[in-house]
Enzyme design. Structure first.
Site, mmCIF file in Angstrom:
data_model
loop_
_atom_site.group_PDB
_atom_site.id
_atom_site.type_symbol
_atom_site.label_atom_id
_atom_site.label_comp_id
_atom_site.label_asym_id
_atom_site.label_seq_id
_atom_site.Cartn_x
_atom_site.Cartn_y
_atom_site.Cartn_z
ATOM 1 N N ASN A 218 0.748 -1.207 0.036
ATOM 2 C CA ASN A 218 0.085 -0.096 -0.005
ATOM 3 C C ASN A 218 0.955 1.304 -0.073
ATOM 4 O OD1 ASN A 218 0.510 0.817 2.637
ATOM 5 N ND2 ASN A 218 -0.179 -1.214 3.112
ATOM 6 N N ASP A 287 -3.834 -6.698 5.125
ATOM 7 C CA ASP A 287 -5.033 -7.655 6.050
ATOM 8 C C ASP A 287 -4.724 -9.168 5.308
ATOM 9 O OD1 ASP A 287 -6.323 -5.655 7.729
ATOM 10 O OD2 ASP A 287 -7.107 -4.867 5.873
ATOM 11 N N LYS A 297 10.060 -16.901 -10.066
ATOM 12 C CA LYS A 297 9.112 -15.929 -10.698
ATOM 13 C C LYS A 297 8.050 -16.622 -11.617
ATOM 14 C CE LYS A 297 9.498 -11.975 -14.048
ATOM 15 N NZ LYS A 297 10.097 -11.559 -15.145
ATOM 16 N N PRO A 316 -2.426 -12.202 10.476
ATOM 17 C CA PRO A 316 -2.941 -11.866 12.133
ATOM 18 C C PRO A 316 -3.151 -10.326 12.161
ATOM 19 C CG PRO A 316 -0.365 -12.733 12.081
ATOM 20 C CD PRO A 316 -1.128 -12.651 10.475
ATOM 21 N N ASP A 317 -3.981 -10.152 13.296
ATOM 22 C CA ASP A 317 -4.129 -8.641 13.532
ATOM 23 C C ASP A 317 -3.322 -8.312 14.571
ATOM 24 O OD1 ASP A 317 -5.081 -6.222 14.544
ATOM 25 O OD2 ASP A 317 -7.065 -6.407 13.612
ATOM 26 N N ILE A 318 -2.012 -7.746 14.150
ATOM 27 C CA ILE A 318 -1.261 -7.487 15.254
ATOM 28 C C ILE A 318 -1.436 -6.466 16.270
ATOM 29 C CG2 ILE A 318 1.039 -6.449 15.496
ATOM 30 C CD1 ILE A 318 1.263 -6.758 12.277
ATOM 31 N N PHE A 334 -4.557 3.173 14.615
ATOM 32 C CA PHE A 334 -4.854 3.941 13.855
ATOM 33 C C PHE A 334 -5.932 3.290 13.231
ATOM 34 C CE2 PHE A 334 -2.021 7.848 13.313
ATOM 35 C CZ PHE A 334 -1.526 7.786 14.222
ATOM 36 N N LYS A 348 -13.434 -0.260 15.566
ATOM 37 C CA LYS A 348 -12.412 -0.807 15.820
ATOM 38 C C LYS A 348 -11.662 -0.744 17.186
ATOM 39 C CE LYS A 348 -10.762 -0.480 10.787
ATOM 40 N NZ LYS A 348 -10.087 0.044 10.029
ATOM 41 N N LYS A 352 -11.066 -4.394 18.470
ATOM 42 C CA LYS A 352 -9.532 -4.847 18.911
ATOM 43 C C LYS A 352 -9.132 -4.519 20.158
ATOM 44 C CE LYS A 352 -8.382 -3.703 13.970
ATOM 45 N NZ LYS A 352 -7.309 -3.885 12.896
#
Ligand code: PMT
Length: 411
Positions: A218, A287, A297, A316-318, A334, A348, A352
């Site tokens: 991203n 995600d 390749k 995994p959601d850190i 964030f 969130k 979380k």
């Protein structure tokens, strides 16, 4: 260290002390002094005069400080490693302990005939001395005149103490004990809001490999996370910065751990937790990752049909994993959203189990990803605060102040 244990005030955290050691029997106490300064969080570099080396070896001070010891002005090898001007700039304070009568006289009269006196001339940081000498020498009119000169110029004078001296005399002239000197040194620096606190920050993007040459990622530049790392450091915290691939230099006095993928960032974050009081998740973590990334390749002709399908699996959601950890650090996330920003951020914070969330509208071109500015709404369970358009540096400072206030309420 968990919140309740975070009571030890590291009064010299992130501080750099140049310890000047001159010739005198009290030079043996400099070894202990290095330990006490380090106990308070300081990074110490020792500079020894030739006379000091008659009393204690550079090797001893090197082993205790963990840094090379500086002894000569005219040594090309030493100058190549860290020149005397660079060393003078490195220090937040020069502390000369013990300071002999001879050194104090040279200092008072602006001599620059060895490395330590030259450093004292070249440095712009504060200077402190801990005199150590025979009581008659201390009382001598010339020495007292030198002390008056130094004090008039703003040099801090620690001691001396009175008592029995190595020569058998009794009176003022003994160097203060190492613990007292370390405390006097710490007292010179103002208390900062995150002194003694350990902050871990994630920053930048993650890259999820498709094959050795392609990845999913991203637009995160790392600027927001790096600015927070600097602001936390300036607030006195010991900072660990876990960064995805970015093109930013490591902030001074910050421990940086480079990672590539979300799985790497997850592992590095879990490893850092025993050393974390506050965790700030600024990173834009992917995600999903490719289920079976290819070792070679991928060739166009490998695919039979016109398109190509990648199977993605969830990472995994850190930050959620951090918030599950016992003891739980004060956990700040964030939320990067393109619509209904505050509403999604509120979901969130609940989902979380966060203490605070920073809602960031990333649909705007002037803020968010890769911009030098930002504008955010910080949300916690019983309130919120808008931080209007400002540089990421300013937003980071305001965030660190707000986070530290809330963190302290949980202690
Ligand atoms: O790096 P810059 O160019 O300066 O840009 C800054 C920024 C826009 C990246 C930053 O301000 C920001 O908003 N970061 C959060 C980006 C994000 O991934 O948000 P999210 O809403 O998808 O995730 C919510 C929270 O969960 C975040 O704290 C994120 O770090 C965390 N997360 C998400 C997924 C995952 N697998 N693990 C996580 O820890």
């Amino acid at each position: 260290m968990h919140a309740q244990e975070a009571t030890t005030e590291l009064g010299l955290a992130n501080r750099r002390i140049i310890l000047g050691v001159t010739g005198g029997i009290a030079a043996y106490k400099s070894a202990e002094l290095i330990r006490r300064l380090k106990d308070l969080g300081a990074d110490v570099r020792a500079v020894m005069t030739p006379a000091a080396q008659e009393f204690i070896t550079p090797l001893t001070l090197q082993a205790l400080s963990g840094n090379p010891v500086h002894t000569t002005l005219l040594d090309t090898e030493a100058e190549a490693a860290m020149g005397h001007i660079e060393l003078a700039r490195w220090g937040d304070l020069i502390l000369v302990a013990p300071a002999s009568a001879d050194f104090l006289a040279r200092l008072a009269h602006g001599h620059g005939n060895d490395l330590l006196s030259t450093l004292c001339l070249a440095a712009r940081c504060p200077l402190a001395v801990a005199p150590a000498m025979n009581q008659a020498m201390w009382a001598a009119a010339s020495n007292q005149a030198n002390m008056d000169l130094l004090q008039a110029r703003g040099v801090h004078v620690f001691g001396p103490a009175a008592g029995e001296q190595a020569c058998g005399d009794i009176g003022p002239g003994r160097m203060l004990e190492a613990t007292e000197l370390a405390q006097c040194t710490a007292n010179l620096f103002p208390h900062r809001i995150l002194t003694g606190t350990r902050v871990t920050i994630t920053a930048g993007p993650t890259r999820e490999a498709i094959d050795p040459v392609r990845y999913i990622s991203n637009h995160s530049s790392g600027k927001m996370g790096f600015a927070i790392a600097e602001a936390a450091r300036d607030a006195g915290a010991q900072v660990t910065l876990i960064s995805g691939p970015v093109h930013l230099p490591t902030p001074d006095r910050v421990k940086r751990i480079d990672v590539i993928s979300a799985l790497d960032m997850h592992q590095a974050s879990m490893d850092a937790l025993t050393q974390t009081d506050i965790f700030i998740a600024t990173a834009a973590v992917a995600d999903f990752r490719v289920e079976n990334s290819h070792n070679q390749k991928i060739k166009k002709q490998d695919n039979s049909g016109p398109g190509m399908t990648l199977t993605l699996v969830e990472n995994p959601d850190i930050v959620a994993a951090v918030a599950q950890h016992e003891p739980k650090p004060f956990t700040v996330g964030f939320a990067a959203e393109t619509r209904d920003v505050e509403n999604y951020a509120r979901q969130k914070i609940e989902r979380k189990n966060l203490d605070m969330i920073v809602a960031n509208d990333v649909s705007r071109q002037d803020i968010g990803f890769n911009s030098d500015q930002n504008a955010v709404t910080v949300i916690w369970k019983s309130g919120q605060q808008l931080m209007a358009l400002a540089s990421k540096t300013q937003i980071a400072r305001d965030l660190v102040t707000l986070i530290s206030e809330h963190y302290k309420n949980t202690r």
